[in-house]
Structures are given as structure tokens and as C-alpha cells.
Design a protein around this motif. Structure first.
Motif, PDB file in Angstrom:
ATOM      1  N   THR A 201       0.847  -1.178   0.000  1.00  0.00           N
ATOM      2  CA  THR A 201       0.000   0.000   0.000  1.00  0.00           C
ATOM      3  C   THR A 201       0.884   1.229   0.000  1.00  0.00           C
ATOM      4  O   THR A 201       1.677   1.436   0.932  1.00  0.00           O
ATOM      5  N   VAL A 202       0.786   2.056  -1.037  1.00  0.00           N
ATOM      6  CA  VAL A 202       1.608   3.254  -1.159  1.00  0.00           C
ATOM      7  C   VAL A 202       0.694   4.469  -1.138  1.00  0.00           C
ATOM      8  O   VAL A 202      -0.230   4.573  -1.957  1.00  0.00           O
ATOM      9  N   MET A 203       0.998   5.380  -0.203  1.00  0.00           N
ATOM     10  CA  MET A 203       0.263   6.641  -0.143  1.00  0.00           C
ATOM     11  C   MET A 203       1.168   7.721  -0.718  1.00  0.00           C
ATOM     12  O   MET A 203       2.171   8.099  -0.114  1.00  0.00           O
ATOM     13  N   ALA A 204       0.831   8.220  -1.926  1.00  0.00           N
ATOM     14  CA  ALA A 204       1.610   9.265  -2.578  1.00  0.00           C
ATOM     15  C   ALA A 204       1.179  10.621  -2.035  1.00  0.00           C
ATOM     16  O   ALA A 204      -0.018  10.907  -1.919  1.00  0.00           O
ATOM     17  N   VAL A 205       2.180  11.468  -1.697  1.00  0.00           N
ATOM     18  CA  VAL A 205       1.907  12.787  -1.136  1.00  0.00           C
ATOM     19  C   VAL A 205       2.688  13.820  -1.937  1.00  0.00           C
ATOM     20  O   VAL A 205       3.911  13.731  -2.056  1.00  0.00           O
ATOM     21  N   SER A 206       1.982  14.798  -2.502  1.00  0.00           N
ATOM     22  CA  SER A 206       2.609  15.859  -3.288  1.00  0.00           C
ATOM     23  C   SER A 206       2.973  17.013  -2.374  1.00  0.00           C
ATOM     24  O   SER A 206       2.108  17.580  -1.700  1.00  0.00           O
ATOM     25  N   VAL A 207       4.264  17.351  -2.348  1.00  0.00           N
ATOM     26  CA  VAL A 207       4.705  18.425  -1.455  1.00  0.00           C
ATOM     27  C   VAL A 207       4.430  19.805  -2.046  1.00  0.00           C
ATOM     28  O   VAL A 207       4.435  20.813  -1.318  1.00  0.00           O
ATOM     29  N   ASP A 208       4.207  19.880  -3.382  1.00  0.00           N
ATOM     30  CA  ASP A 208       3.910  21.180  -3.995  1.00  0.00           C
ATOM     31  C   ASP A 208       2.478  21.264  -4.494  1.00  0.00           C
ATOM     32  O   ASP A 208       2.079  22.266  -5.107  1.00  0.00           O
ATOM     33  N   GLY A 209       1.700  20.212  -4.238  1.00  0.00           N
ATOM     34  CA  GLY A 209       0.289  20.220  -4.626  1.00  0.00           C
ATOM     35  C   GLY A 209       0.042  19.784  -6.057  1.00  0.00           C
ATOM     36  O   GLY A 209      -1.110  19.647  -6.471  1.00  0.00           O
ATOM     37  N   GLY A 210       1.111  19.564  -6.841  1.00  0.00           N
ATOM     38  CA  GLY A 210       0.943  19.161  -8.233  1.00  0.00           C
ATOM     39  C   GLY A 210       0.666  17.678  -8.375  1.00  0.00           C
ATOM     40  O   GLY A 210       0.925  16.891  -7.450  1.00  0.00           O
ATOM     41  N   PRO A 211       0.174  17.250  -9.526  1.00  0.00           N
ATOM     42  CA  PRO A 211      -0.230  15.865  -9.735  1.00  0.00           C
ATOM     43  C   PRO A 211       0.944  14.953 -10.108  1.00  0.00           C
ATOM     44  O   PRO A 211       2.051  15.406 -10.387  1.00  0.00           O
ATOM     45  N   SER A 212       0.639  13.671 -10.135  1.00  0.00           N
ATOM     46  CA  SER A 212       1.601  12.656 -10.583  1.00  0.00           C
ATOM     47  C   SER A 212       0.899  11.756 -11.569  1.00  0.00           C
ATOM     48  O   SER A 212      -0.196  11.245 -11.283  1.00  0.00           O
ATOM     49  N   ALA A 213       1.527  11.548 -12.737  1.00  0.00           N
ATOM     50  CA  ALA A 213       0.911  10.690 -13.754  1.00  0.00           C
ATOM     51  C   ALA A 213       0.908   9.235 -13.300  1.00  0.00           C
ATOM     52  O   ALA A 213       0.013   8.462 -13.670  1.00  0.00           O
ATOM     53  N   VAL A 214       1.857   8.841 -12.495  1.00  0.00           N
ATOM     54  CA  VAL A 214       1.965   7.436 -12.065  1.00  0.00           C
ATOM     55  C   VAL A 214       1.049   7.165 -10.877  1.00  0.00           C
ATOM     56  O   VAL A 214       0.481   6.074 -10.762  1.00  0.00           O
ATOM     57  N   PHE A 215       0.911   8.147  -9.977  1.00  0.00           N
ATOM     58  CA  PHE A 215       0.045   7.993  -8.811  1.00  0.00           C
ATOM     59  C   PHE A 215      -1.061   9.047  -8.888  1.00  0.00           C
ATOM     60  O   PHE A 215      -0.991  10.110  -8.250  1.00  0.00           O
ATOM     61  N   PRO A 216      -2.078   8.762  -9.660  1.00  0.00           N
ATOM     62  CA  PRO A 216      -3.143   9.764  -9.818  1.00  0.00           C
ATOM     63  C   PRO A 216      -3.926  10.017  -8.520  1.00  0.00           C
ATOM     64  O   PRO A 216      -4.473  11.098  -8.336  1.00  0.00           O
ATOM     65  N   ARG A 217      -3.983   9.015  -7.665  1.00  0.00           N
ATOM     66  CA  ARG A 217      -4.663   9.182  -6.377  1.00  0.00           C
ATOM     67  C   ARG A 217      -3.614   9.572  -5.333  1.00  0.00           C
ATOM     68  O   ARG A 217      -2.922   8.726  -4.776  1.00  0.00           O
ATOM     69  N   TYR A 218      -3.487  10.847  -5.109  1.00  0.00           N
ATOM     70  CA  TYR A 218      -2.452  11.352  -4.196  1.00  0.00           C
ATOM     71  C   TYR A 218      -3.065  12.347  -3.221  1.00  0.00           C
ATOM     72  O   TYR A 218      -4.172  12.837  -3.423  1.00  0.00           O
ATOM     73  N   LEU A 219      -2.287  12.652  -2.187  1.00  0.00           N
ATOM     74  CA  LEU A 219      -2.679  13.661  -1.212  1.00  0.00           C
ATOM     75  C   LEU A 219      -1.744  14.856  -1.333  1.00  0.00           C
ATOM     76  O   LEU A 219      -0.610  14.725  -1.785  1.00  0.00           O
ATOM     77  N   VAL A 220      -2.232  16.004  -0.927  1.00  0.00           N
ATOM     78  CA  VAL A 220      -1.396  17.197  -0.882  1.00  0.00           C
ATOM     79  C   VAL A 220      -0.825  17.296   0.539  1.00  0.00           C
ATOM     80  O   VAL A 220      -1.552  17.102   1.517  1.00  0.00           O
ATOM     81  N   ASP A 221       0.449  17.584   0.612  1.00  0.00           N
ATOM     82  CA  ASP A 221       1.127  17.640   1.911  1.00  0.00           C
ATOM     83  C   ASP A 221       0.549  18.761   2.772  1.00  0.00           C
ATOM     84  O   ASP A 221       0.569  19.933   2.390  1.00  0.00           O
ATOM     85  N   THR A 222       0.039  18.393   3.915  1.00  0.00           N
ATOM     86  CA  THR A 222      -0.470  19.368   4.882  1.00  0.00           C
ATOM     87  C   THR A 222       0.258  19.222   6.224  1.00  0.00           C
ATOM     88  O   THR A 222      -0.310  19.489   7.286  1.00  0.00           O
ATOM     89  N   GLY A 223       1.487  18.787   6.154  1.00  0.00           N
ATOM     90  CA  GLY A 223       2.276  18.587   7.373  1.00  0.00           C
ATOM     91  C   GLY A 223       2.725  17.159   7.566  1.00  0.00           C
ATOM     92  O   GLY A 223       3.445  16.847   8.531  1.00  0.00           O
ATOM     93  N   GLN A 224       2.328  16.283   6.648  1.00  0.00           N
ATOM     94  CA  GLN A 224       2.717  14.877   6.787  1.00  0.00           C
ATOM     95  C   GLN A 224       4.237  14.685   6.664  1.00  0.00           C
ATOM     96  O   GLN A 224       4.821  13.833   7.327  1.00  0.00           O
ATOM     97  N   PHE A 225       4.862  15.506   5.812  1.00  0.00           N
ATOM     98  CA  PHE A 225       6.298  15.361   5.577  1.00  0.00           C
ATOM     99  C   PHE A 225       7.067  15.551   6.884  1.00  0.00           C
ATOM    100  O   PHE A 225       7.925  14.736   7.243  1.00  0.00           O
ATOM    101  N   GLN A 226       6.780  16.608   7.603  1.00  0.00           N
ATOM    102  CA  GLN A 226       7.459  16.864   8.877  1.00  0.00           C
ATOM    103  C   GLN A 226       7.010  15.885   9.957  1.00  0.00           C
ATOM    104  O   GLN A 226       7.788  15.493  10.812  1.00  0.00           O
ATOM    105  N   ALA A 227       5.746  15.497   9.907  1.00  0.00           N
ATOM    106  CA  ALA A 227       5.228  14.565  10.906  1.00  0.00           C
ATOM    107  C   ALA A 227       5.919  13.209  10.815  1.00  0.00           C
ATOM    108  O   ALA A 227       6.014  12.485  11.812  1.00  0.00           O
TER     109      ALA A 227
END
Length: 277
Positions: A201-227
């Protein structure tokens, strides 16, 4: 009658004269109260007139001369000896460089050669000790010859694949990327292939809010990176998350090959620290 009496008196005198000698023998055997053996000087008849000497305890036994033990040479620690050798070698080297006479250079070369011979002997005994003591041979755990290494790698790969097939039961992966990151474009397909192969299970997180062609279902970073305990904004970045302990384990940053990703996940989840080294 007078002759008999004279003979009896003479015999009495002889018998009496033996008493000091007998007493002296007893004293010599038992010793005195202060622990020193008392030596009887004997009487005039046996010691001075007849000079019977030591056999009748008339003379003090001669004391054995003190045998002074030579002082033991001080023991120099091996570390100090080795340090002294190194310092002497450096001194000879410096002297040969600053005063490059034939004698100075020859002395340096000779001493250096002696230390090289000592090092060679140490290396030879080292390998012999390893041959004879398997518990000291690390190559039995991590072979370095071609045949042994291939065997070890095959066994390791089989163990890794079995572990990764079950990793999804406990762990999930956070994949942080950026839409403007060229390295992420290269790494995203690699990470997707590893996830599909082992059902992760891979949860893709965009740190700049932009999309990913490989992981279309992604989240926008709202503090997960530092957490997750990640520093800065370096991407791509992978984090393994333990759903049991609720603890994140950073896997690494940057572009990695699929085998490297799998090895790191396997190491973090199945290998105790220090076991592979």
C-alpha cells in the motif's frame, strides 16, 4: 678400692658432660619463644678443650649470605612499544628527508623494511587464525568469493521476497514527490513497480500540490512530511510506516533502483542492526 672409686667418678663426669649437649640438641630442634633457634655454645670440655665444633653444637651455624635477586626489568606495555616504533620510524623518515645522506636513507629503509616484515607476519598469522577458528571468519556470513557470494545472494533474495510479500500486513509506504521534480518522474514508475510486485500500500503525497501521472490518487502535503520526521523538502522520499508501533521509518531520498528499495525495506523490517556487518 681407690681405683674403682676413681673409675666411677670419671664415668660420672663423662655422663654429666653429655647433658648440656643433649639439652642443646633439644633447644635447637624446638627453638626459642621468639622464633629464633638458640645455639648452645657448649662447655669447656667438649667445645674448647676437645674442639668438637659443630657436631656438638659448639659453633653457631654460618648464616647463608643474602642472595640479592636481580631487579626484574620493567614491563613495557605493547601499545607503548608499538607507539615507540611508529615514532622512531617517523623520526628516521624525517631525518632521511631533511638530511638525505646514504646512511640516513639506508637506515630508514632498513627499519621500514623490518616493520613491513612484522606487518606481513601479522597478516599471515591473522589469516591462519581465521582458517582454524570458524567463529572468527566473517566471510562465512557474507562470502566474498564468487561461488559463495552467488549462493548467499540467492538465499538472501529468496528470504527478502518472502518477507516483502507479507510486509503489507503490517507496514505501509508514504511516497513524497513533487510535480516539478525530474527525479520524481524517474523514480515514480520504479516505486509503482515495487508496490505492484509485492502488493504494498503506497500513499503518494505531493509536497507542492501538483499531480503525478503514475500515482493519480495522491494527497497534498499538509504537514505529513514533517510529521514523518523528514527534514527539509528533499524529494523523492520514502517512509515506511509501522501500523503496530505507529512509528515512521525513513527509507531514503532520491532516485533508487528497485532492488535497493526492496533491500532497504527488508533490512528495516527483518534484519537486526549489526547482523549484516
Amino acid at each position: 678400692m681407690k681405683q674403682a672409686i676413681g673409675t666411677l667418678l670419671a664415668a660420672t663426669m663423662v655422663a654429666t658432660s653429655f647433658v648440656p649437649a643433649i639439652a642443646t640438641a633439644q633447644e635447637l630442634a624446638t627453638g626459642s619463644d621468639d622464633g629464633l633457634v638458640r645455639v648452645q655454645q657448649g662447655d669447656d670440655f667438649y667445645c674448647r678443650e676437645r674442639k668438637l665444633g659443630t657436631w656438638f653444637y659448639c659453633e653457631k651455624p654460618k648464616e647463608a649470605p643474602d642472595q640479592a635477586k636481580p631487579d626484574a626489568a620493567p614491563v613495557v606495555p605493547a601499545a607503548a612499544q608499538l607507539k615507540a616504533i611508529g615514532e622512531h620510524l617517523e623520526e628516521l623518515k624525517a631525518r632521511a628527508i631533511l638530511q638525505p645522506t646514504t646512511e640516513n636513507v639506508s637506515e630508514y629503509i632498513s627499519f621500514q623494511r623490518a616493520q613491513l616484515d612484522r606487518a606481513s607476519n601479522f597478516a599471515d598469522v591473522w589469516r591462519r587464525a581465521i582458517w582454524q577458528n570458524p567463529e572468527l571468519d566473517y566471510t562465512l556470513q557474507r562470502p566474498i568469493n564468487s561461488v559463495g557470494k552467488r549462493t548467499w545472494e540467492a538465499s538472501r533474495t529468496a528470504s527478502r521476497d518472502a518477507a516483502l510479500a507479507a510486509v503489507n500486513q503490517r507496514y505501509g509506504v508514504f511516497y513524497f514527490f513533487s510535480s516539478s521534480c525530474a527525479a520524481c518522474e524517474v523514480f515514480s514508475p520504479i516505486m509503482k513497480g515495487v508496490a505492484d510486485r509485492y502488493g504494498m500500500t503506497v500513499m503518494a503525497v505531493s509536497v507542492d500540490g501538483g499531480p503525478s501521472a503514475v500515482f493519480p490518487r495522491y494527497l497534498v502535503d499538509t504537514g505529513q512530511f514533517q510529521a514523518m520526521g523528514m527534514g527539509g523538502k528533499q524529494v523523492p522520499a520514502l517512509v515506511l510506516y509501522d501500523t503496530v508501533t505507529k512509528q515512521p521509518m525513513p527509507i531514503g531520498y532520491g532516485v533508487m533502483a528497485a532492488d535497493e528499495v526492496m533491500d532497504r525495506i527488508f533490512t528495516l523490517t527483518n534484519v537486526e542492526p549489526g547482523k549484516d556487518f
